[in-house]
Scaffold this motif. Structure first.
Motif, PDB file in Angstrom:
ATOM      1  N   SER A  57      -2.969  -2.042  -8.892  1.00 31.11           N
ATOM      2  CA  SER A  57      -3.614  -2.309  -7.607  1.00 31.11           C
ATOM      3  C   SER A  57      -5.124  -2.429  -7.767  1.00 31.11           C
ATOM      4  CB  SER A  57      -3.278  -1.192  -6.616  1.00 31.11           C
ATOM      5  OG  SER A  57      -3.996  -1.374  -5.403  1.00 31.11           O
ATOM      6  N   ARG A  79      -0.588  -0.918  -4.114  1.00 26.68           N
ATOM      7  CA  ARG A  79      -1.133   0.357  -3.626  1.00 26.68           C
ATOM      8  C   ARG A  79      -0.075   1.100  -2.817  1.00 26.68           C
ATOM      9  NH1 ARG A  79      -5.716   3.859  -4.184  1.00 26.68           N
ATOM     10  NH2 ARG A  79      -5.722   5.151  -2.320  1.00 26.68           N
ATOM     11  N   GLU A 123      -7.850   2.287   1.946  1.00 27.62           N
ATOM     12  CA  GLU A 123      -6.714   1.396   2.155  1.00 27.62           C
ATOM     13  C   GLU A 123      -6.865   0.602   3.449  1.00 27.62           C
ATOM     14  OE1 GLU A 123      -3.663   4.522  -0.102  1.00 27.62           O
ATOM     15  OE2 GLU A 123      -3.501   4.165   2.060  1.00 27.62           O
TER      16      GLU A 123
END
Length: 217
Positions: A12, A82, A96
């Motif tokens: 990620s 992720r 995020e």
């Protein structure tokens, strides 16, 4: 081979950094296209002949769009991996959240681009996405992990997903509104001689900008 959570987390991170690099190239291509459109606006006013300027600008814009699509896919891959690393929806912290907001802004721009002549937005949208991703990886980065207890609720999916979607679409609306004001001022003054005026004259018409802003909002 079965990938573990740590491997997904590293993948990620790599995809996000790759997205940043490709978005940076896309912004340069869009900036070069904008310079070409400004030169075209000057040609329209002065009658000066510049060989193949419109063709070069279109080529640069198409290249910038291709890079934007690639960067969007890399960003998408970074968000998905992720989520796999964390074992949950990938918007459980500010790092995020910003990653997914940048993804939503890119998706909204590309969606409008498929229906409206809004490539002039590209340099601004990509700059905003770059700023968001840069802030995410330098200031907000948080290792993948479980949710804090207060966020462990189904509302995380409903509420935050709505906020992310709204943020992405409103980014396009905000850029359209700002460019509408620039273009409207130029049209009232009726000049494209100064650099600022040439930039405004190279934008889509106020009607197009207004329609995009209205649709987005």
């Amino acid at each position: 081979m079965i990938l573990d959570e740590q491997t997904f987390a590293q993948l990620s991170n790599g995809l996000v950094y790759s997205a940043i690099a490709v978005y940076a190239l896309a912004m340069l291509a869009y900036a070069a296209e904008t310079a070409g459109r400004m030169a075209g606006a000057r040609v329209a006013v002065t009658g000066t002949v510049v060989a193949d300027s419109p063709s070069r600008s279109r080529l640069l814009g198409a290249f910038g769009t291709s890079l934007t699509v690639l960067a969007f896919l890399l960003n998408l891959g970074g968000v998905v991996t992720r989520g796999l690393a964390a074992g949950r929806v990938p918007w459980g912290n500010m790092y995020e959240f910003v990653l997914v907001c940048a993804l939503a802004a890119g998706a909204a721009y590309l969606a409008f681009l498929s229906r409206r002549p809004v490539r002039a937005f590209g340099v601004w949208i990509v700059a905003i996405v770059l700023l968001a991703l840069g802030l995410a990886v330098t200031v907000l980065y948080t290792p993948a992990g479980a949710l804090v207890p207060v966020l462990d609720s189904y509302w995380l999916v409903i509420h935050v997903a709505a906020a992310i979607t709204g943020g992405g679409v409103f980014t396009v609306g905000a850029v359209a509104t700002g460019l509408f004001l620039v273009r409207h001022r130029q049209e009232r003054r009726g000049t494209a001689q100064a650099p600022r005026g040439r930039y405004a004259a190279s934008l889509p018409t106020t009607r197009t900008l207004e329609q995009v802003a209205h649709t987005a909002h």
